[in-house]
Design a protein around this motif. Structure first.
Motif, PDB file in Angstrom:
ATOM      1  N   MET A   1      25.173  16.143  12.463  1.00  0.00           N
ATOM      2  CA  MET A   1      23.811  16.667  12.341  1.00  0.00           C
ATOM      3  C   MET A   1      23.482  17.552  13.536  1.00  0.00           C
ATOM      4  O   MET A   1      24.062  17.409  14.611  1.00  0.00           O
ATOM      5  CB  MET A   1      22.789  15.530  12.216  1.00  0.00           C
ATOM      6  CG  MET A   1      22.515  14.789  13.521  1.00  0.00           C
ATOM      7  SD  MET A   1      21.427  13.336  13.371  1.00  0.00           S
ATOM      8  CE  MET A   1      20.155  13.894  12.295  1.00  0.00           C
ATOM      9  N   THR A   2      22.546  18.464  13.332  1.00  0.00           N
ATOM     10  CA  THR A   2      22.112  19.340  14.419  1.00  0.00           C
ATOM     11  C   THR A   2      20.996  18.664  15.200  1.00  0.00           C
ATOM     12  O   THR A   2      20.349  17.729  14.716  1.00  0.00           O
ATOM     13  CB  THR A   2      21.583  20.682  13.881  1.00  0.00           C
ATOM     14  OG1 THR A   2      20.389  20.443  13.122  1.00  0.00           O
ATOM     15  CG2 THR A   2      22.626  21.410  13.042  1.00  0.00           C
TER      16      THR A   2
ATOM     17  N   GLU B   1      17.839  18.933  13.236  1.00  0.00           N
ATOM     18  CA  GLU B   1      17.707  17.909  12.189  1.00  0.00           C
ATOM     19  C   GLU B   1      17.276  16.570  12.786  1.00  0.00           C
ATOM     20  O   GLU B   1      16.444  15.866  12.207  1.00  0.00           O
ATOM     21  CB  GLU B   1      19.029  17.745  11.437  1.00  0.00           C
ATOM     22  CG  GLU B   1      19.367  18.930  10.560  1.00  0.00           C
ATOM     23  CD  GLU B   1      20.801  18.907  10.032  1.00  0.00           C
ATOM     24  OE1 GLU B   1      21.010  19.463   8.929  1.00  0.00           O
ATOM     25  OE2 GLU B   1      21.702  18.356  10.697  1.00  0.00           O
ATOM     26  N   LEU B   2      17.833  16.230  13.934  1.00  0.00           N
ATOM     27  CA  LEU B   2      17.447  14.983  14.594  1.00  0.00           C
ATOM     28  C   LEU B   2      15.989  15.017  15.027  1.00  0.00           C
ATOM     29  O   LEU B   2      15.255  14.034  14.858  1.00  0.00           O
ATOM     30  CB  LEU B   2      18.367  14.710  15.788  1.00  0.00           C
ATOM     31  CG  LEU B   2      18.157  13.396  16.532  1.00  0.00           C
ATOM     32  CD1 LEU B   2      18.271  12.191  15.593  1.00  0.00           C
ATOM     33  CD2 LEU B   2      19.143  13.275  17.683  1.00  0.00           C
TER      34      LEU B   2
ATOM     35  N   ARG C   1      29.367  22.579   8.720  1.00  0.00           N
ATOM     36  CA  ARG C   1      28.653  23.600   9.493  1.00  0.00           C
ATOM     37  C   ARG C   1      29.629  24.607  10.034  1.00  0.00           C
ATOM     38  O   ARG C   1      30.650  24.366  10.465  1.00  0.00           O
ATOM     39  CB  ARG C   1      27.881  22.968  10.647  1.00  0.00           C
ATOM     40  CG  ARG C   1      26.873  21.967  10.121  1.00  0.00           C
ATOM     41  CD  ARG C   1      25.565  22.098  10.808  1.00  0.00           C
ATOM     42  NE  ARG C   1      24.689  20.991  10.573  1.00  0.00           N
ATOM     43  CZ  ARG C   1      24.186  20.621   9.426  1.00  0.00           C
ATOM     44  NH1 ARG C   1      24.474  21.220   8.350  1.00  0.00           N
ATOM     45  NH2 ARG C   1      23.373  19.623   9.330  1.00  0.00           N
TER      46      ARG C   1
ATOM     47  N   SER D   1      17.775  10.464   1.949  1.00  0.00           N
ATOM     48  CA  SER D   1      18.577  10.225   3.142  1.00  0.00           C
ATOM     49  C   SER D   1      19.133   8.804   3.189  1.00  0.00           C
ATOM     50  O   SER D   1      20.315   8.609   3.465  1.00  0.00           O
ATOM     51  CB  SER D   1      17.728  10.476   4.396  1.00  0.00           C
ATOM     52  OG  SER D   1      18.422  10.091   5.547  1.00  0.00           O
TER      53      SER D   1
ATOM     54  N   LEU E   1      26.143  20.292  17.251  1.00  0.00           N
ATOM     55  CA  LEU E   1      26.368  19.276  16.234  1.00  0.00           C
ATOM     56  C   LEU E   1      26.650  17.955  16.934  1.00  0.00           C
ATOM     57  O   LEU E   1      27.504  17.878  17.816  1.00  0.00           O
ATOM     58  CB  LEU E   1      27.548  19.674  15.334  1.00  0.00           C
ATOM     59  CG  LEU E   1      27.459  21.068  14.705  1.00  0.00           C
ATOM     60  CD1 LEU E   1      28.677  21.336  13.849  1.00  0.00           C
ATOM     61  CD2 LEU E   1      26.178  21.215  13.906  1.00  0.00           C
TER      62      LEU E   1
ATOM     63  N   HIS F   1      28.544  16.552   7.335  1.00  0.00           N
ATOM     64  CA  HIS F   1      27.910  17.873   7.282  1.00  0.00           C
ATOM     65  C   HIS F   1      28.987  18.946   7.436  1.00  0.00           C
ATOM     66  O   HIS F   1      29.877  18.816   8.245  1.00  0.00           O
ATOM     67  CB  HIS F   1      26.885  18.026   8.410  1.00  0.00           C
ATOM     68  CG  HIS F   1      25.693  17.158   8.240  1.00  0.00           C
ATOM     69  ND1 HIS F   1      24.518  17.625   7.741  1.00  0.00           N
ATOM     70  CD2 HIS F   1      25.483  15.842   8.492  1.00  0.00           C
ATOM     71  CE1 HIS F   1      23.643  16.655   7.709  1.00  0.00           C
ATOM     72  NE2 HIS F   1      24.207  15.556   8.161  1.00  0.00           N
TER      73      HIS F   1
ATOM     74  N   ASN G   1      24.389  10.151  10.352  1.00  0.00           N
ATOM     75  CA  ASN G   1      24.453  11.571   9.981  1.00  0.00           C
ATOM     76  C   ASN G   1      25.395  12.325  10.911  1.00  0.00           C
ATOM     77  O   ASN G   1      24.979  13.263  11.601  1.00  0.00           O
ATOM     78  CB  ASN G   1      23.052  12.203  10.067  1.00  0.00           C
ATOM     79  CG  ASN G   1      22.051  11.512   9.176  1.00  0.00           C
ATOM     80  OD1 ASN G   1      22.022  11.751   7.989  1.00  0.00           O
ATOM     81  ND2 ASN G   1      21.235  10.651   9.757  1.00  0.00           N
TER      82      ASN G   1
ATOM     83  N   SER H   1      27.628  13.884  17.147  1.00  0.00           N
ATOM     84  CA  SER H   1      28.364  12.767  16.552  1.00  0.00           C
ATOM     85  C   SER H   1      28.578  11.723  17.638  1.00  0.00           C
ATOM     86  O   SER H   1      28.457  12.017  18.830  1.00  0.00           O
ATOM     87  CB  SER H   1      29.695  13.239  15.966  1.00  0.00           C
ATOM     88  OG  SER H   1      30.476  13.874  16.953  1.00  0.00           O
TER      89      SER H   1
END
Length: 171
Positions: free
Chosen positions: A62-63, A66-67, A171, A160, A104, A169, A59, A106
């Protein structure tokens, strides 16, 4: 609902069979995680680090929120693991474009390499099991796993895991 516990056609629902299935899950998890555990040790990491690397790889962008929702852990426990992964150059945190307060997540190139090292042996193990079991058994296995998920989370989890790898994503 009729009592099926004494019907031979439903012997797989007997207590011994259910306990056997639970025990098999424990053994399978032990072996499934054994190769990554050895790789993680070389970095001074544990399974929590593996889970973060896995879900950030799957993902990108992802924020942290979210994690947290995926892992169902406290902010404090995630913070320790995530801080270490960031400090050692495996995970990158960028500010959100719309909301600068967002972080965010990555993987860095180093993180992508670690993800490949960790997932490689697991993919090989799953591929071998799938090949030996056949398509019908794999479909049954996926159905069982799906039905083991909490009902409240099932739709989101299935969505998912079904999404294309390359979704990014915005954002």
């Amino acid at each position: 609902m009729a009592d099926t516990s004494s019907d031979p056609a439903f012997s797989y629902l007997g207590d011994d069979e259910l306990i056997r299935g639970i025990e098999m899950l424990f053994y399978a998890y032990r072996d499934f995680t054994s190769d990554p555990d050895e790789i993680l040790k070389t970095h001074g990491f544990g399974r929590a680090h593996h889970r973060v690397v896995h879900f950030v790889a799957r993902n990108p962008g992802m924020t942290v929120t979210e994690l947290l929702a995926i892992l169902k852990v406290t902010k404090q426990s995630l913070s320790r693991v995530l801080s270490q992964l960031v400090a050692e150059g495996f995970v990158r945190q960028d500010k959100g474009r719309r909301d600068r307060r967002q972080r965010l997540l990555s993987l860095t190139e180093k993180g992508e390499t670690l993800f490949a090292e960790l997932s490689g042996p697991q993919k090989a193990r799953v591929a071998k099991a799938y090949r030996e079991a056949g398509a019908e058994a794999v479909a049954g296995y996926r159905k069982v796993l799906s039905d083991l998920l909490n009902a409240a989370d099932r739709a989101a989890v299935l969505k998912s895991v079904a999404r294309p790898q390359d979704i990014r994503h915005e954002r």
